[in-house]
Design a protein around this motif. Structure first.
Motif, PDB file in Angstrom:
ATOM      1  N   LYS A 155       0.832  -1.207   0.000  1.00  0.00           N
ATOM      2  CA  LYS A 155       0.000   0.000   0.000  1.00  0.00           C
ATOM      3  C   LYS A 155       0.869   1.261   0.000  1.00  0.00           C
ATOM      4  CE  LYS A 155      -4.152   1.816   2.111  1.00  0.00           C
ATOM      5  NZ  LYS A 155      -5.287   1.531   2.960  1.00  0.00           N
ATOM      6  N   LEU A 156       1.933   1.264   0.788  1.00  0.00           N
ATOM      7  CA  LEU A 156       2.824   2.425   0.814  1.00  0.00           C
ATOM      8  C   LEU A 156       3.524   2.575  -0.534  1.00  0.00           C
ATOM      9  CD1 LEU A 156       4.215   4.808   2.202  1.00  0.00           C
ATOM     10  CD2 LEU A 156       5.963   3.208   2.983  1.00  0.00           C
ATOM     11  N   ARG A 157       4.049   1.490  -1.064  1.00  0.00           N
ATOM     12  CA  ARG A 157       4.741   1.576  -2.364  1.00  0.00           C
ATOM     13  C   ARG A 157       3.804   2.095  -3.451  1.00  0.00           C
ATOM     14  NH1 ARG A 157       6.613  -3.281  -0.389  1.00  0.00           N
ATOM     15  NH2 ARG A 157       5.481  -4.544  -1.903  1.00  0.00           N
ATOM     16  N   LYS A 158       2.574   1.617  -3.443  1.00  0.00           N
ATOM     17  CA  LYS A 158       1.591   2.061  -4.437  1.00  0.00           C
ATOM     18  C   LYS A 158       1.313   3.559  -4.297  1.00  0.00           C
ATOM     19  CE  LYS A 158      -3.047   1.105  -6.109  1.00  0.00           C
ATOM     20  NZ  LYS A 158      -4.312   0.450  -5.864  1.00  0.00           N
ATOM     21  N   CYS A 159       1.166   4.020  -3.066  1.00  0.00           N
ATOM     22  CA  CYS A 159       0.900   5.446  -2.828  1.00  0.00           C
ATOM     23  C   CYS A 159       2.090   6.313  -3.235  1.00  0.00           C
ATOM     24  CB  CYS A 159       0.535   5.678  -1.369  1.00  0.00           C
ATOM     25  SG  CYS A 159       0.082   7.394  -1.004  1.00  0.00           S
ATOM     26  N   LEU A 160       3.312   5.854  -2.976  1.00  0.00           N
ATOM     27  CA  LEU A 160       4.500   6.620  -3.346  1.00  0.00           C
ATOM     28  C   LEU A 160       4.628   6.776  -4.861  1.00  0.00           C
ATOM     29  CD1 LEU A 160       7.181   5.190  -0.891  1.00  0.00           C
ATOM     30  CD2 LEU A 160       6.167   7.477  -0.851  1.00  0.00           C
ATOM     31  N   GLU A 161       4.115   5.792  -5.588  1.00  0.00           N
ATOM     32  CA  GLU A 161       4.206   5.822  -7.051  1.00  0.00           C
ATOM     33  C   GLU A 161       2.943   6.382  -7.693  1.00  0.00           C
ATOM     34  OE1 GLU A 161       5.393   1.833  -8.193  1.00  0.00           O
ATOM     35  OE2 GLU A 161       6.866   1.834  -6.565  1.00  0.00           O
ATOM     36  N   SER A 162       2.017   6.827  -6.860  1.00  0.00           N
ATOM     37  CA  SER A 162       0.720   7.296  -7.330  1.00  0.00           C
ATOM     38  C   SER A 162       0.769   8.693  -7.933  1.00  0.00           C
ATOM     39  CB  SER A 162      -0.264   7.299  -6.152  1.00  0.00           C
ATOM     40  OG  SER A 162      -1.437   7.974  -6.500  1.00  0.00           O
ATOM     41  N   ALA A 163       0.003   8.861  -8.996  1.00  0.00           N
ATOM     42  CA  ALA A 163      -0.150  10.179  -9.607  1.00  0.00           C
ATOM     43  C   ALA A 163      -1.454  10.821  -9.128  1.00  0.00           C
ATOM     44  CB  ALA A 163      -0.166  10.051 -11.126  1.00  0.00           C
ATOM     45  N   ASP A 164      -2.028  10.265  -8.089  1.00  0.00           N
ATOM     46  CA  ASP A 164      -3.334  10.705  -7.601  1.00  0.00           C
ATOM     47  C   ASP A 164      -3.221  11.948  -6.714  1.00  0.00           C
ATOM     48  OD1 ASP A 164      -6.024  10.590  -7.486  1.00  0.00           O
ATOM     49  OD2 ASP A 164      -6.150   8.703  -6.384  1.00  0.00           O
ATOM     50  N   TYR A 165      -2.559  12.961  -7.247  1.00  0.00           N
ATOM     51  CA  TYR A 165      -2.248  14.165  -6.478  1.00  0.00           C
ATOM     52  C   TYR A 165      -3.484  14.941  -6.035  1.00  0.00           C
ATOM     53  CZ  TYR A 165      -3.032  16.257 -11.037  1.00  0.00           C
ATOM     54  OH  TYR A 165      -3.596  16.631 -12.221  1.00  0.00           O
ATOM     55  N   MET A 166      -4.608  14.755  -6.691  1.00  0.00           N
ATOM     56  CA  MET A 166      -5.811  15.504  -6.308  1.00  0.00           C
ATOM     57  C   MET A 166      -6.400  15.003  -4.987  1.00  0.00           C
ATOM     58  SD  MET A 166      -7.514  16.398  -9.969  1.00  0.00           S
ATOM     59  CE  MET A 166      -8.718  17.500  -9.254  1.00  0.00           C
ATOM     60  N   TYR A 180       4.190  13.622  -4.737  1.00  0.00           N
ATOM     61  CA  TYR A 180       5.103  14.748  -4.556  1.00  0.00           C
ATOM     62  C   TYR A 180       5.933  14.639  -3.278  1.00  0.00           C
ATOM     63  CZ  TYR A 180       6.634  19.451  -3.344  1.00  0.00           C
ATOM     64  OH  TYR A 180       7.389  20.517  -2.963  1.00  0.00           O
ATOM     65  N   TYR A 181       5.331  14.131  -2.220  1.00  0.00           N
ATOM     66  CA  TYR A 181       5.997  14.071  -0.918  1.00  0.00           C
ATOM     67  C   TYR A 181       6.955  12.889  -0.798  1.00  0.00           C
ATOM     68  CZ  TYR A 181       2.188  17.252   0.122  1.00  0.00           C
ATOM     69  OH  TYR A 181       1.304  18.301   0.091  1.00  0.00           O
ATOM     70  N   GLY A 182       6.911  11.983  -1.760  1.00  0.00           N
ATOM     71  CA  GLY A 182       7.743  10.788  -1.715  1.00  0.00           C
ATOM     72  C   GLY A 182       9.041  10.953  -2.468  1.00  0.00           C
ATOM     73  N   TYR A 183       9.183  10.233  -3.562  1.00  0.00           N
ATOM     74  CA  TYR A 183      10.449  10.189  -4.308  1.00  0.00           C
ATOM     75  C   TYR A 183      11.019  11.558  -4.693  1.00  0.00           C
ATOM     76  CZ  TYR A 183       9.702   5.173  -4.612  1.00  0.00           C
ATOM     77  OH  TYR A 183       9.518   3.852  -4.304  1.00  0.00           O
ATOM     78  N   PRO A 184      10.210  12.525  -5.119  1.00  0.00           N
ATOM     79  CA  PRO A 184      10.805  13.806  -5.529  1.00  0.00           C
ATOM     80  C   PRO A 184      11.181  14.732  -4.383  1.00  0.00           C
ATOM     81  CG  PRO A 184       8.530  13.607  -6.331  1.00  0.00           C
ATOM     82  CD  PRO A 184       8.804  12.444  -5.443  1.00  0.00           C
TER      83      PRO A 184
END
Length: 196
Positions: free
Chosen positions: A97-108, A125-129
């Motif tokens: 679940k965390l990995r999926k959220c970190l890779e998510s484009a669901d910024y809205m 935005y708050y994860g990898y970048p």
């Protein structure tokens, strides 16, 4: 530091172990009830697919755990490391679940509304970048090796590089709003790792 770990009344985690950003209120009954309502509202928003703090909390989860790994190096015998709370935090850190959220484009779904001023994003935005979990996980895995899988650390590092490294410029900065921050954070984590 011992006081914080031994009296972590302000630390709140979800049922799955995600570190929450809403700080637990203490003191008056009104503050406690108000905090419970905010958390419930946030959970309902997340469940219904509305903006919530879930998106931001995922991006910061390993950043927060990285701070715990620094504390552990100073206080390895503190009983907090053997608590159910800490085990849940480390369990969420390795979850799909965390990995999926970190890779998510669901910024809205970000309740902060930051996406309104910065625009579309390809990943959390708050994860990898920003919080660079691919580098944070290295010290976390070394520090808490009994809880962590090296496969997860390898996956996060590989993903960090794939999603943010610009081979042409030989710098991190792809999918990043602030290229200085991501490159500075990597340096900062490297120094912490050397001190550990």
């Amino acid at each position: 530091m011992n006081t914080f770990l031994e009296n972590n009344a302000l630390l709140q985690i979800s049922k799955t172990g995600r570190i929450r950003h809403l700080v637990r209120q203490t003191g008056s009954l009104k503050k406690i009830i108000n905090n419970a309502i905010k958390n419930l509202g946030n959970d309902i928003s997340d469940l219904l697919g509305f903006p919530s703090l879930f998106y931001k909390e995922c991006g910061y989860h390993l950043f927060n755990l990285f701070a715990f790994s620094i504390l552990y190096n100073y206080l390895p015998n503190n009983k907090f490391w053997d608590t159910q709370t800490f085990r849940r935090i480390t369990s969420f850190a390795q979850s799909r679940k965390l990995r999926k959220c970190l890779e998510s484009a669901d910024y809205m779904k970000d309740a902060t509304g930051l996406w309104k001023t910065v625009g579309e994003r390809a990943i959390n935005y708050y994860g990898y970048p920003y919080n660079v979990p691919g580098f944070e996980i290295d010290l976390i895995t070394e520090t808490f090796s009994k809880y962590f899988s090296h496969e997860i650390a390898t996956y996060l590092l590989k993903t960090q590089i794939e999603l943010t490294f610009n081979e042409t410029q030989n710098l991190f900065g792809i999918n990043c709003e602030d290229k200085g921050i991501i490159n500075y954070r990597i340096y900062e984590y490297y120094l912490q790792y050397l001190r550990a």
